[in-house]
Write an enzyme that holds these catalytic residues in place. Structure first.
Site, PDB file in Angstrom:
ATOM      1  CG  HIS A   1      -2.030  -0.963   1.155  1.00  0.00           C
ATOM      2  ND1 HIS A   1      -3.103  -0.907   2.013  1.00  0.00           N
ATOM      3  CD2 HIS A   1      -2.261  -2.009   0.337  1.00  0.00           C
ATOM      4  CE1 HIS A   1      -3.955  -1.889   1.727  1.00  0.00           C
ATOM      5  NE2 HIS A   1      -3.456  -2.573   0.716  1.00  0.00           N
TER       6      HIS A   1
ATOM      7  CD  GLU B   1      -1.892   4.925   2.964  1.00  0.00           C
ATOM      8  OE1 GLU B   1      -2.984   5.484   2.940  1.00  0.00           O
ATOM      9  OE2 GLU B   1      -1.679   3.822   2.417  1.00  0.00           O
TER      10      GLU B   1
ATOM     11  CB  CYS C   1      -2.208   1.995   5.817  1.00  0.00           C
ATOM     12  SG  CYS C   1      -1.475   1.094   4.428  1.00  0.00           S
TER      13      CYS C   1
END
Length: 150
Positions: free
Chosen positions: A54, A56, A92
């Site tokens: 992802h 982040e 995240c």
């Protein structure tokens, strides 16, 4: 009133989301981590490092976990940080909380496509993280993911 810097960095996150390898099962997201002094600490985008990465997570992985600048930084993400995740042990939102990042700026809340009622924002708020949503960039973030939204 929105700070011009917030719009600038969030627009950069949307720009990074366009670099994501296409996926039919995940959103394309960009993230920019900015220090209190306005310096870019790192950037990342979904699937930058591997198929399950992802944005982040990619940005945070480029810094030492104990980097003191994280405690006063802002992370800009084109999509709300995830609060549920099947492909990794930590979401995240959990990674942001663990890093001690006090402020998150997002363009768009995660729609109920892959998870029902994303809990990222709620998790961050409950941990004392300030969330700023800039809906004026939501359409640009959605446009990158138009192939998923039908």
């Amino acid at each position: 009133m929105t700070a011009p810097e917030d719009l600038q960095w969030l627009a950069r996150a949307v720009e990074l989301s366009r670099l994501c390898p296409p996926s039919k099962t995940a959103f394309s997201v960009g993230a920019v981590l900015v220090g209190a002094d306005g310096e870019v600490l790192s950037e990342g985008y979904s699937r930058e490092i591997d198929a399950h990465n992802h944005a982040e997570e990619a940005a945070l992985a480029k810094l030492p976990a104990d980097d003191p600048r994280l405690r006063t930084a802002t992370i800009y993400s084109s999509l709300e940080p995830c609060g549920q995740r099947a492909s990794r042990p930590r979401t995240c939102a959990q990674l942001i909380i663990a890093a001690g990042i006090p402020r998150v700026v997002v363009a768009w809340r995660e729609p109920d496509l892959f998870v029902t009622a994303c809990q990222g924002t709620a998790l961050l708020i409950s941990a004392g993280v300030t969330i700023v949503e800039l809906p004026e960039l939501a359409e640009a973030a959605r446009a990158v993911n138009a192939h998923l939204l039908g």
